[in-house]
Design a protein around this motif. Structure first.
Motif, PDB file in Angstrom:
ATOM      1  N   GLN A 179      48.362  32.503  40.263  1.00 17.51           N
ATOM      2  CA  GLN A 179      47.772  33.381  41.276  1.00 17.51           C
ATOM      3  C   GLN A 179      47.929  32.770  42.657  1.00 17.51           C
ATOM      4  O   GLN A 179      48.291  33.455  43.615  1.00 17.51           O
ATOM      5  N   GLY A 212      40.576  30.453  42.379  1.00 16.56           N
ATOM      6  CA  GLY A 212      41.629  31.100  43.149  1.00 16.56           C
ATOM      7  C   GLY A 212      41.586  30.805  44.633  1.00 16.56           C
ATOM      8  O   GLY A 212      42.251  31.482  45.421  1.00 16.56           O
ATOM      9  N   SER A 230      50.318  34.154  45.920  1.00 16.56           N
ATOM     10  CA  SER A 230      49.728  34.440  47.227  1.00 16.56           C
ATOM     11  C   SER A 230      50.492  33.776  48.366  1.00 16.56           C
ATOM     12  O   SER A 230      50.299  34.127  49.531  1.00 16.56           O
ATOM     13  N   VAL A 253      47.796  39.034  38.213  1.00 14.90           N
ATOM     14  CA  VAL A 253      47.445  37.729  37.658  1.00 14.90           C
ATOM     15  C   VAL A 253      45.967  37.434  37.882  1.00 14.90           C
ATOM     16  O   VAL A 253      45.302  36.850  37.019  1.00 14.90           O
ATOM     17  N   ARG A 254      45.438  37.858  39.037  1.00  8.54           N
ATOM     18  CA  ARG A 254      44.009  37.672  39.293  1.00  8.54           C
ATOM     19  C   ARG A 254      43.172  38.363  38.221  1.00  8.54           C
ATOM     20  O   ARG A 254      42.193  37.816  37.720  1.00  8.54           O
ATOM     21  N   GLU A 306      50.070  39.170  42.502  1.00  8.69           N
ATOM     22  CA  GLU A 306      48.888  38.334  42.675  1.00  8.69           C
ATOM     23  C   GLU A 306      47.651  39.029  42.109  1.00  8.69           C
ATOM     24  O   GLU A 306      46.818  38.400  41.443  1.00  8.69           O
TER      25      GLU A 306
END
Length: 362
Positions: free
Chosen positions: A97, A329, A101, A126-127, A123
């Motif tokens: 993640q 994250g 980004s 995956v988050r 992103e």
């Protein structure tokens, strides 16, 4: 290269080749993660790998005959690939993640707007995958992180404060070990009570499945089932409509449909178990609290022991802060520095008070 093809500079070729290597490596990471999963997660990860394959083809088309020998991905991506093959899990997803980004496609004229948008969406995908793992970890992980940091900071403050008061090394050691045991037991007991109470509150708010057994005997005309849905926040018309559907299905098929709120999430797993939180809190507090005592256990004294204890605790605070940042994250560096400053600030204040107390006693 024909006359209509714009000239490309050596710097552009090198950058495109790096992009190509990164796309290949990222696709491999997603495939490795997919190999460790089944069902929907596996399909999602394979779809992300296919998207990276499309990006790879873009750079291949741009490079043409200048593609050269395949390059390795950068160190970050190679590390991700190594971890994906051997670990998988929420930790690797959190790292992926972060990697997604940092895409620079939005600022590169040779990357398409679609590719830049893809990276942004990747992103978020995956988050969302990582969030499932974070929810499962959040209860015990929270207790573990809080326990370790409390042990590090509180026992360092205790050891430095009592040491600064001018007592003997033996007294400092006994005080540190007593602080370890007392703090670990207190943390474990506190986490058990906290999580157990929270789960009991959630359980009290969860619809009782046995209420479904009363549906066949309800007065269809009065339709009190609608009151259940209205109490859960539905508008009166919406509640009446849903209750009518449930009772109509019961009358037509004889099938009793549950009246639990289908949209209510199961929050129990996000808080962990009471015993799991208590044990992890006890163990991690103890593992943190033993660190400031180690120099005294090995016979160090005075300023040397203080410096060694402070350095060891500082390293541990940086590691726990960085891991917390990665899993949440956010920037691991920012979290590490924050943990370090807070920890040393508390310990430093206690040390100064110990010095003042020792001076006043003397």
């Amino acid at each position: 290269m024909d006359a209509t093809t714009p000239a490309r500079t050596p710097a552009e070729i090198r950058r495109w080749r790096r992009y190509l290597a990164a796309e290949r490596a990222e696709a491999a990471v997603y495939r490795d993660l997919a190999s460790r999963r089944t069902g929907e997660d596996r399909e999602i990860l394979l779809a992300l790998a296919a998207a990276e394959k499309r990006h790879e083809q873009h750079w291949l088309d741009l490079l043409g005959d200048d593609v050269g020998m395949p390059l390795q991905g950068d160190l970050r991506t190679r590390t991700l690939a190594f971890l994906a093959r051997r670990l998988g899990g929420v930790f690797v997803l959190a790292l992926v993640q972060r990697a997604e980004s940092r895409s620079s496609y939005a600022d590169d004229d040779h990357a398409t707007a679609q590719m830049a948008a893809d990276e942004q969406i990747h992103e978020e995908v995956v988050r969302s995958l990582a969030t499932r793992g974070r929810n499962r970890l959040s209860g015990s992980f929270r207790a573990a992180v809080f326990g370790a940091n409390d042990g590090l900071v509180s026992n360092l403050a205790l050891v430095l404060g009592i040491g600064a008061a001018g007592v003997t090394t033996g007294t400092v050691l006994v005080t540190g070990l007593a602080g370890l045991l007392a703090g670990a037991l207190s943390m474990g007991a506190g986490e058990y009570v906290s999580v157990r109470s929270q789960r009991e509150l959630l359980q009290a708010s969860t619809p009782d499945p046995s209420a479904t057994e009363a549906l066949p005997d309800l007065d269809v005309d009065a339709n009190e089932l609608a009151l259940v849905y209205r109490a859960r926040g539905m508008e009166a018309s919406e509640a009446e409509a849903r209750a009518d559907r449930v009772l109509a299905r019961l009358e037509a098929t004889g099938v009793v449909e549950g009246i639990a709120d289908d949209e209510e999430p199961d929050d129990h797993e996000t808080h962990g178990t009471a015993w799991g939180a208590a044990v992890s809190s006890f163990l991690f507090f103890a593992s943190g609290a033993i660190v400031p005592v180690l120099p005294y256990l090995f016979g160090l004294e005075g300023t040397v022991a203080v410096v060694v204890a402070s350095v060891l605790v500082g390293v541990c605070l940086i590691v726990t802060g960085a891991v917390t940042g990665l899993l949440s994250g956010t920037s691991p560096i920012t979290r590490a520095v924050r943990q370090l400053l807070i920890g040393f600030g508390a310990a430093g204040a206690t040390y100064v008070l110990g010095l003042a107390f020792g001076t006043s006693v003397a």
